[in-house]
Design a protein around this motif. Sequence first.
Motif, short mmCIF file in Angstrom:
data_model
loop_
_atom_site.label_atom_id
_atom_site.label_comp_id
_atom_site.label_asym_id
_atom_site.label_seq_id
_atom_site.Cartn_x
_atom_site.Cartn_y
_atom_site.Cartn_z
N ILE A 1 51.52 42.91 41.98
CA ILE A 1 50.35 43.61 42.52
C ILE A 1 50.23 44.99 41.87
N ASN A 2 49.06 45.26 41.33
CA ASN A 2 48.81 46.54 40.64
C ASN A 2 47.83 47.38 41.46
N TRP A 3 48.36 48.41 42.10
CA TRP A 3 47.53 49.27 42.96
C TRP A 3 46.65 50.21 42.13
N ASN A 4 46.81 50.18 40.82
CA ASN A 4 45.94 51.01 39.99
C ASN A 4 44.72 50.24 39.49
N ILE B 1 42.05 48.38 41.47
CA ILE B 1 41.59 48.00 42.80
C ILE B 1 40.30 47.20 42.67
N GLU B 2 40.30 45.99 43.27
CA GLU B 2 39.09 45.15 43.22
C GLU B 2 38.04 45.65 44.21
N ASP B 3 38.51 46.11 45.38
CA ASP B 3 37.58 46.54 46.42
C ASP B 3 38.17 47.78 47.09
N MET B 4 37.50 48.91 46.96
CA MET B 4 38.02 50.17 47.49
C MET B 4 38.22 50.13 49.00
N VAL B 5 37.48 49.25 49.68
CA VAL B 5 37.62 49.16 51.14
C VAL B 5 39.05 48.72 51.52
N ASP B 6 39.65 47.87 50.70
CA ASP B 6 41.04 47.45 50.97
C ASP B 6 41.98 48.65 50.94
N LYS B 7 41.85 49.43 49.88
CA LYS B 7 42.75 50.59 49.71
C LYS B 7 42.51 51.61 50.82
N ALA B 8 41.23 51.90 51.10
CA ALA B 8 40.91 52.88 52.15
C ALA B 8 41.42 52.40 53.51
N THR B 9 41.31 51.10 53.78
CA THR B 9 41.77 50.58 55.08
C THR B 9 43.29 50.65 55.17
N TYR B 10 43.95 50.29 54.09
CA TYR B 10 45.42 50.35 54.08
C TYR B 10 45.87 51.79 54.36
N GLU B 11 45.22 52.74 53.71
CA GLU B 11 45.61 54.15 53.90
C GLU B 11 45.30 54.64 55.32
N LYS B 12 44.17 54.21 55.83
CA LYS B 12 43.81 54.59 57.21
C LYS B 12 44.85 54.02 58.19
N ALA C 1 46.19 32.83 60.01
CA ALA C 1 44.98 32.11 59.60
C ALA C 1 44.19 32.94 58.57
N LEU C 2 44.06 34.23 58.85
CA LEU C 2 43.23 35.08 57.97
C LEU C 2 43.82 35.17 56.57
N ARG C 3 45.13 35.14 56.45
CA ARG C 3 45.72 35.35 55.13
C ARG C 3 45.57 34.15 54.21
N LYS C 4 45.13 33.03 54.75
CA LYS C 4 44.93 31.84 53.90
C LYS C 4 43.68 31.93 53.03
N ASN C 5 42.76 32.82 53.41
CA ASN C 5 41.52 32.95 52.63
C ASN C 5 41.21 34.41 52.37
N THR D 1 40.62 39.29 47.88
CA THR D 1 41.28 40.17 46.92
C THR D 1 42.78 40.14 47.19
N GLU D 2 43.55 40.56 46.20
CA GLU D 2 45.00 40.63 46.36
C GLU D 2 45.39 41.64 47.44
#
Length: 316
Positions: A7-10, A12-23, A75-79, A82-83
Amino acid sequence: MEQYNAINWNEIEDMVDKATYEKLTSQFWLSTRMPVSKDLSDWRSLPSIEKRLVERVFGGLTLLDTLQSRDGVQALRKNVRTELELDVLNNIQFMESEHARSYSSIFSTLNTPREITEIFQWTNSNELLQKKAKIINDIYKDGNHLEQKVASVFLESFLFYSGFYTPLYYLGKSQLINVAEVIKMILRDESVHGTYIGYKFKLGFNELSKTEQDKMQTWAYNLLYELYENEIKYTELLYDEIGWTEDVKLFLRYNANKALMNLGLSPLFPDHRDDVNPIVLNGLSTGTANQDFFSQVGNGYLMSIVEDMNDDDYDY
Ligand code: MN3
Ligand code: MN3
């Protein structure tokens, strides 16, 4: 040989993922750091019908958080789209375990072992609670990925609120404020979860044809009605004795609309924030007595006590 990608955090496919993780990581908390025992004198002064109400409400919430921490996130992680969505779900899954544990911390502070056994017996055998867990879990098991997201958002943004009402009501009256602070930490997490999973739902929903969208929408409203009907009975069971039923039902409808909004769907009920019991609104907007200037995490959260270092710390 099949390639396994790091996994490469540099990238990012969708900034919402990164922002949510940080939040989510910025609001990390542990239930064992919450000073619930400060509420013991409030607790002892409550009439026994109110104690039973609090216990049952928390039993019901434990069941929902258990379901989320296991079958829900599974269940959610099956679909995932983005990584990084997996990393967000890892965080969510762990916090669901912490949520479920926090009610047990509250019970172990306020209740005797015998009472705790009774609370879990009640929770695990109550038909209405079991029915709502089954409705949601059947979708986690057999639904498609959009249906699973709808079920998850309804659980987190709607079903929790028949229970959240009680601690928010006490907080609004400045009672059980440390218990309520735990609930507000959970509520804050759930609000991020509901928004995030709702956002992922909307991305998938927008890719459907108009016919499929109509079908999905009808399905979601039907599910909400089915859950609402059961929630009404559950609310009557819990609150008729104390006389809060109509206020709780209104609060449910208000939150049902919020759940629909998380999914990008139109509200169903006429109820607004202004209609909610002002004591509960007060609880929703109130901080607690344990304001900690240095803690970014939450109002009542106690930072661990750290000793000053001395020379002995360097003797190995
Ligand atoms: Mn939870
Ligand atoms: Mn959640």
